[in-house]
Write a protein that holds these residues in place. Structure first.
Motif, PDB file in Angstrom:
ATOM      1  N   GLN A  51       0.822  -1.225   0.000  1.00 10.95           N
ATOM      2  CA  GLN A  51       0.000   0.000   0.000  1.00 10.95           C
ATOM      3  C   GLN A  51       0.847   1.262   0.000  1.00 10.95           C
ATOM      4  N   LEU A  74      -5.173   0.079  -1.181  1.00  8.48           N
ATOM      5  CA  LEU A  74      -5.925  -1.181  -1.199  1.00  8.48           C
ATOM      6  C   LEU A  74      -7.342  -0.911  -1.700  1.00  8.48           C
ATOM      7  N   THR A 108      -6.353  -3.197  -6.564  1.00  6.08           N
ATOM      8  CA  THR A 108      -5.448  -4.026  -5.766  1.00  6.08           C
ATOM      9  C   THR A 108      -6.187  -5.239  -5.211  1.00  6.08           C
ATOM     10  N   ARG A 109      -7.393  -5.025  -4.715  1.00  4.05           N
ATOM     11  CA  ARG A 109      -8.179  -6.166  -4.210  1.00  4.05           C
ATOM     12  C   ARG A 109      -8.472  -7.171  -5.323  1.00  4.05           C
ATOM     13  N   LEU A 169       0.155  -4.546   9.164  1.00  2.00           N
ATOM     14  CA  LEU A 169      -1.204  -4.241   8.719  1.00  2.00           C
ATOM     15  C   LEU A 169      -1.433  -4.850   7.332  1.00  2.00           C
ATOM     16  N   LEU A 170      -0.431  -4.710   6.487  1.00  2.00           N
ATOM     17  CA  LEU A 170      -0.503  -5.261   5.130  1.00  2.00           C
ATOM     18  C   LEU A 170      -0.705  -6.787   5.165  1.00  2.00           C
ATOM     19  N   ALA A 211      -2.028  -8.489   7.520  1.00  2.00           N
ATOM     20  CA  ALA A 211      -3.394  -8.742   8.014  1.00  2.00           C
ATOM     21  C   ALA A 211      -4.408  -8.546   6.888  1.00  2.00           C
ATOM     22  N   ASN A 212      -4.173  -7.541   6.050  1.00  5.86           N
ATOM     23  CA  ASN A 212      -5.070  -7.314   4.912  1.00  5.86           C
ATOM     24  C   ASN A 212      -5.035  -8.485   3.933  1.00  5.86           C
ATOM     25  N   VAL A 213      -3.830  -9.000   3.693  1.00  7.46           N
ATOM     26  CA  VAL A 213      -3.707 -10.153   2.783  1.00  7.46           C
ATOM     27  C   VAL A 213      -4.420 -11.365   3.400  1.00  7.46           C
ATOM     28  N   ASP A 214      -4.252 -11.556   4.715  1.00  5.73           N
ATOM     29  CA  ASP A 214      -4.934 -12.671   5.404  1.00  5.73           C
ATOM     30  C   ASP A 214      -6.446 -12.567   5.229  1.00  5.73           C
ATOM     31  N   GLU A 215      -6.939 -11.357   5.363  1.00  3.55           N
ATOM     32  CA  GLU A 215      -8.382 -11.155   5.252  1.00  3.55           C
ATOM     33  C   GLU A 215      -8.876 -11.523   3.851  1.00  3.55           C
ATOM     34  N   ILE A 216      -8.119 -11.102   2.839  1.00  2.00           N
ATOM     35  CA  ILE A 216      -8.524 -11.433   1.465  1.00  2.00           C
ATOM     36  C   ILE A 216      -8.449 -12.941   1.228  1.00  2.00           C
TER      37      ILE A 216
END
Ligand SMILES: Nc1ncnc2c1ncn2[C@@H]1O[C@H](COP(=O)(O)OP(=O)(O)OP(=O)(O)O)[C@@H](O)[C@H]1O
Ligand SMILES: [Mg+2]
Length: 258
Positions: free
Chosen positions: A12, A138, A142-143, A168-169, A171-176
């Protein structure tokens, strides 16, 4: 195609080397004989300019033709394969970005179009390696890329302040991965503009490894040759294949692909 591998280069944070790394790895992969496609999803179009040079500003078709149709059914129907342009380099094609992509973003987001890129890539034949360059945010593009990808490569600038952002990044990848793409693998964090002789960046990488982050052994040095290669619109594998940083890209691709 069974052995198509889609790799997204994502962070990001701006200016950490996403476009540089996406283009240089794509160029190297093409040189190694893989039929390679780079999809530029950043309205800034840096990767498109890197691979197409002067021609980039007048390029058509572009990725905008693919996304426009999702918002306007009266627009010409363009599949992803219709938006691919050959670069001057053998085995290397690009889906160019144009500034217009920016205008579509919020509408695409609100109309549930997030799986369109994944579905288009699943139907695309003829490429062994697909690289996706993403904007420094993001957002929708990107998503879409993270949902479409098999692997995610994260350039990192060894900056103390962006260390928190790295967690944080992840965690964002984990969420996706949890919500949309169980196949998504973080292939690694690659230190860019790394100074091997300075203590602080070396120690930071060691600490990140100890904390369990997948930091790659390969690192990329800072070099003016990179900027020159941007100016000349020639990735290092073609411009100066024996250059130190070109060899570092070789080592990075070896580590990623074994
Ligand atoms: N290893 C390097 N050595 C020297 N310069 C570099 C290196 N990596 C990147 N740069 C330079 O840093 C700048 C930012 O790199 P790049 O455009 O690849 O980052 P980015 O993450 O794609 O940026 P953005 O978030 O704006 O898309 C460029 O001018 C590029 O030439
Ligand atoms: Mg970029």
């Amino acid at each position: 195609m069974a052995d198509q591998h889609v790799r997204v280069v994502f962070n990001q944070k701006g200016g950490v080397g996403k476009s540089t790394i996406a283009c240089n790895l794509a160029a190297l992969s093409a040189l190694r004989g893989h039929s390679t496609l780079l999809i530029d999803l950043d309205p800034q179009s840096n990767s498109t300019q890197y691979l197409m040079g002067e021609a980039a500003s007048a390029i058509s078709p572009s990725g905008a033709d693919f996304f426009r149709r999702m918002l306007d059914i009266t627009a010409p129907d363009r599949e992803l394969k219709d938006c691919i342009v050959k670069t001057p380099f053998k085995n290397l094609s690009v889906v160019p970005a144009v500034p217009e992509l920016e205008d579509f973003q919020s509408k695409l987001e609100s109309r549930y179009k997030i799986y369109k890129l994944r579905d288009a890539l699943r139907g695309l034949k003829g490429f062994d390696r697909v690289y996706i360059d993403t904007p420094p945010a993001l957002g929708y593009y990107t998503r879409s890329a993270l949902i479409a990808a098999d692997g995610c490569l994260i350039p990192w600038d060894c900056d103390t302040f962006s260390r928190q952002a790295l967690y944080l990044l992840m965690a964002n990848v984990d969420e996706i991965r949890n919500d949309h793409n169980a196949e998504l693998k973080v292939e690694g964090v690659v230190a860019n503009q790394f100074q091997p002789r300075a203590n602080l960046p070396r120690r930071m990488l060691e600490e990140l490894r100890e904390e369990g982050l997948p930091v790659l052994d390969a690192t990329l040095s800072a070099s003016v040759r990179i900027r020159e290669s941007h100016d000349l619109a020639k990735p290092l594998a073609f411009l100066d294949p024996r250059h130190k940083v070109a060899l570092e890209f070789e080592a990075l691709l070896d580590e990623l692909e074994g």
